[in-house]
Design an enzyme around this catalytic site. Structure first.
Site, PDB file in Angstrom:
ATOM      1  N   SER A  17       0.837  -1.205   0.000  1.00 50.04           N
ATOM      2  CA  SER A  17       0.000   0.000   0.000  1.00 50.04           C
ATOM      3  C   SER A  17       0.871   1.255   0.000  1.00 50.04           C
ATOM      4  O   SER A  17       1.740   1.395  -0.844  1.00 50.04           O
ATOM      5  CB  SER A  17      -0.968  -0.046   1.187  1.00 50.04           C
ATOM      6  OG  SER A  17      -1.919   0.983   1.050  1.00 50.04           O
ATOM      7  N   HIS A  18       0.680   2.153   0.979  1.00 48.27           N
ATOM      8  CA  HIS A  18       1.412   3.424   1.003  1.00 48.27           C
ATOM      9  C   HIS A  18       2.635   3.361   1.931  1.00 48.27           C
ATOM     10  O   HIS A  18       3.260   4.381   2.188  1.00 48.27           O
ATOM     11  CB  HIS A  18       0.483   4.532   1.486  1.00 48.27           C
ATOM     12  CG  HIS A  18      -0.052   4.250   2.856  1.00 48.27           C
ATOM     13  ND1 HIS A  18      -1.138   3.433   3.068  1.00 48.27           N
ATOM     14  CD2 HIS A  18       0.377   4.634   4.074  1.00 48.27           C
ATOM     15  CE1 HIS A  18      -1.357   3.345   4.372  1.00 48.27           C
ATOM     16  NE2 HIS A  18      -0.450   4.055   4.999  1.00 48.27           N
ATOM     17  N   HIS A  67     -10.307   6.306   1.085  1.00 44.17           N
ATOM     18  CA  HIS A  67     -10.999   5.170   0.449  1.00 44.17           C
ATOM     19  C   HIS A  67     -12.443   5.601   0.159  1.00 44.17           C
ATOM     20  O   HIS A  67     -13.184   5.938   1.083  1.00 44.17           O
ATOM     21  CB  HIS A  67     -11.051   3.958   1.393  1.00 44.17           C
ATOM     22  CG  HIS A  67      -9.738   3.292   1.617  1.00 44.17           C
ATOM     23  ND1 HIS A  67      -9.225   2.344   0.757  1.00 44.17           N
ATOM     24  CD2 HIS A  67      -8.818   3.426   2.600  1.00 44.17           C
ATOM     25  CE1 HIS A  67      -8.061   1.919   1.208  1.00 44.17           C
ATOM     26  NE2 HIS A  67      -7.790   2.554   2.326  1.00 44.17           N
ATOM     27  N   ASP A  95      -2.413   6.795  -4.086  1.00 45.67           N
ATOM     28  CA  ASP A  95      -1.548   6.164  -3.091  1.00 45.67           C
ATOM     29  C   ASP A  95      -0.823   4.982  -3.755  1.00 45.67           C
ATOM     30  O   ASP A  95      -1.025   4.698  -4.941  1.00 45.67           O
ATOM     31  CB  ASP A  95      -2.341   5.749  -1.835  1.00 45.67           C
ATOM     32  CG  ASP A  95      -3.046   4.422  -1.972  1.00 45.67           C
ATOM     33  OD1 ASP A  95      -3.491   4.105  -3.087  1.00 45.67           O
ATOM     34  OD2 ASP A  95      -3.171   3.695  -0.967  1.00 45.67           O
TER      35      ASP A  95
HETATM   36 ZN   LIG Z   1      -3.863   1.815  -0.666  1.00 48.12          ZN
END
Ligand SMILES: [Zn+2]
Length: 459
Positions: free
Chosen positions: A104-105, A325, A238
């Site tokens: 992810s980030h 999100h 992201d």
């Molecule tokens: Zn993400």
């Protein structure tokens, strides 16, 4: 008993530092456990994707080895954003599950695993059950197959057919060197946008800025580029492309809870009375806007897995979190997708007579703090929070206590919540006036110090 590091099996995913706690052996064991769990639900096929991290290819190989050893068949869609794996699982014949190798980030030395089994994003006990399978060596045996499949054309066509721009927009796309950049650029160009690229080459060392658009400092390059180019809009992804940040033509960023006001008004114009789910960190002005637009506003727990579960349960048309999100059910499949969210924002801005800055200025803005972090030693943040919850009474205000404690007053609110991803307690406050904000902060300060007078407060 097989040795894996238990702490990497987290609330929403499996995640850790590569080759330290998250090893190739662990990835293969997760593949075996996941394949076995999949077969137990009557499924025998899974989509596999990975982001742009340097450990991606070798983790993919070990994930495949683990999955096919159970007899599960793998559809490898390659190096793509996480939402493209959700899209494949939602649209390909005979498959309803996916696994994504993504950090992810998080910084470049991390990687992780996100999983969907039979349409359900795994979290909490589901993930703990995979750990238990590994510890018990409880695996199915068989011999599955692997095929490679390109999903991008189908994904792009779906979005281009869905989104109609009333006029051409000039946009800057900041890929943050994550996996979404080149795919987002292609989709936006196919929609008819003029696109200026910023950090849209995939580079697992993330040489420019952190790929987390929820943090304002990571939007600084995009803000500068939008102003310099005279662009209509800036969009930042992201690291794995399930979230996006939005910057208007004047260089102001629009936080996700205020983005949601626009998305809600737009969706409710076609879905009157629809339900919209928002997380506990959102401004209290959001439910007011949703209700004014004729919708039903429902507050829920933070966390993409919880939000998706609540969306399914309620039949909501839209959902979203302050983290960025955004879950689209109207015209989409109910999952979060940074590229699709950016496309919907382009549609709304192109349809408006106003510039993005003027349009965004019509949305109410509360007087609020950002998320404030109170750090603890590993695990102790839960202990502190539980003690706080047990000892503290709020005599006024409406208390929501399913996830941390949020207290809504007539003129503002306060939130205290233990993080599920790091050893911190998060706080956030909002008031209709500065005086209301100050009063709510003072009330929380007094109640926190009554539980532990030695704490250093970040407000
Ligand atoms: Zn993400």
């Amino acid at each position: 008993m097989t040795q894996v590091v238990e702490s990497i099996f987290r609330m929403y995913d499996i995640r850790g530092v590569v080759d330290d706690v998250l090893t190739e052996e662990t990835v293969e064991l997760v593949g075996k456990a996941l394949g076995s769990a999949l077969l137990a639900t009557g499924q025998d096929k899974i989509v596999l994707a990975r982001d742009g991290r340097l450990s991606g290819p070798r983790f993919r190989d070990r994930m495949i080895a683990g999955l096919i050893s159970t007899g599960v068949n793998v559809v490898d869609i390659g190096q793509v954003p996480t939402p493209m794996a959700y899209f494949a699982a939602a649209t390909l014949e005979g498959v309803n599950s996916c696994v994504v190798i993504t950090g992810s980030h998080n910084p470049s030395n991390y990687n992780g695993i996100k999983m969907v089994v039979d349409g359900i994003t795994l979290y909490g006990d589901y993930i703990q059950n995979l750990l238990k399978r590994i510890q018990d060596n409880d695996f199915s045996e068989g011999s599955g197959s692997v095929i490679e499949q390109d999903i991008f054309q189908a994904y792009q066509s779906y979005i281009v057919n869905d989104i109609r721009l009333a006029k051409t927009l000039k946009i800057v796309v900041d890929g943050g060197n994550g996996v979404a950049g080149p795919f987002g650029v292609a989709v936006f160009r196919a929609m008819g946008c003029e696109v200026i690229e910023l950090f849209c080459d995939i580079d697992g060392t993330f040489p420019n800025h952190h790929s987390d658009p929820a943090k304002p400092q990571n939007l600084a390059d995009l803000v500068a580029a939008v102003k310099e180019e005279g662009a209509d809009l800036g969009i930042a992804f992201d690291g794995d492309g399930d979230r996006c940040g939005i910057v208007d033509n004047s260089g102001n960023s629009l936080y996700a809870d205020r983005q949601l006001m626009l998305y809600a008004q737009d969706v409710l114009s076609r879905e009157p009375g629809g339900e919209i789910i928002y997380d506990i960190k959102c401004t209290s002005l959001l439910p007011k806007i949703i209700e004014q637009a004729g919708g039903k506003a429902t507050i829920w727990k933070t966390g993409h897995s919880f939000m998706k579960a609540k969306m399914r349960e309620t039949g909501a048309v839209l959902g979203g979190e302050v983290s960025g999100h955004i879950f689209w059910k109207e015209r989409w499949f109910g999952f979060d997708d940074g590229i699709y969210t950016g496309a919907r924002m382009c549609e709304i801005v192109a349809k408006s007579e106003q510039t993005a800055a003027d349009l965004f200025a019509t949305l109410p803005n509360g007087i609020n703090t950002p998320e404030l972090d109170m750090p603890f030693a590993e695990g102790e943040h839960y202990q502190f929070f539980n003690k706080f919850k047990e000892l503290t009474q709020f005599t006024e205000g409406k208390v929501f206590d399913l996830d941390g404690l949020r207290v809504d007053f007539a003129d503002g609110w306060g939130l205290i919540r233990p993080s599920n991803t790091s050893p911190i307690v998060t706080l956030r406050f909002e008031g209709e006036t500065q005086a209301a904000l100050d009063r709510i902060k003072a009330l929380f300060r007094e109640k926190i110090l009554a539980v532990d007078s030695n704490l250093k407060l970040p407000f």
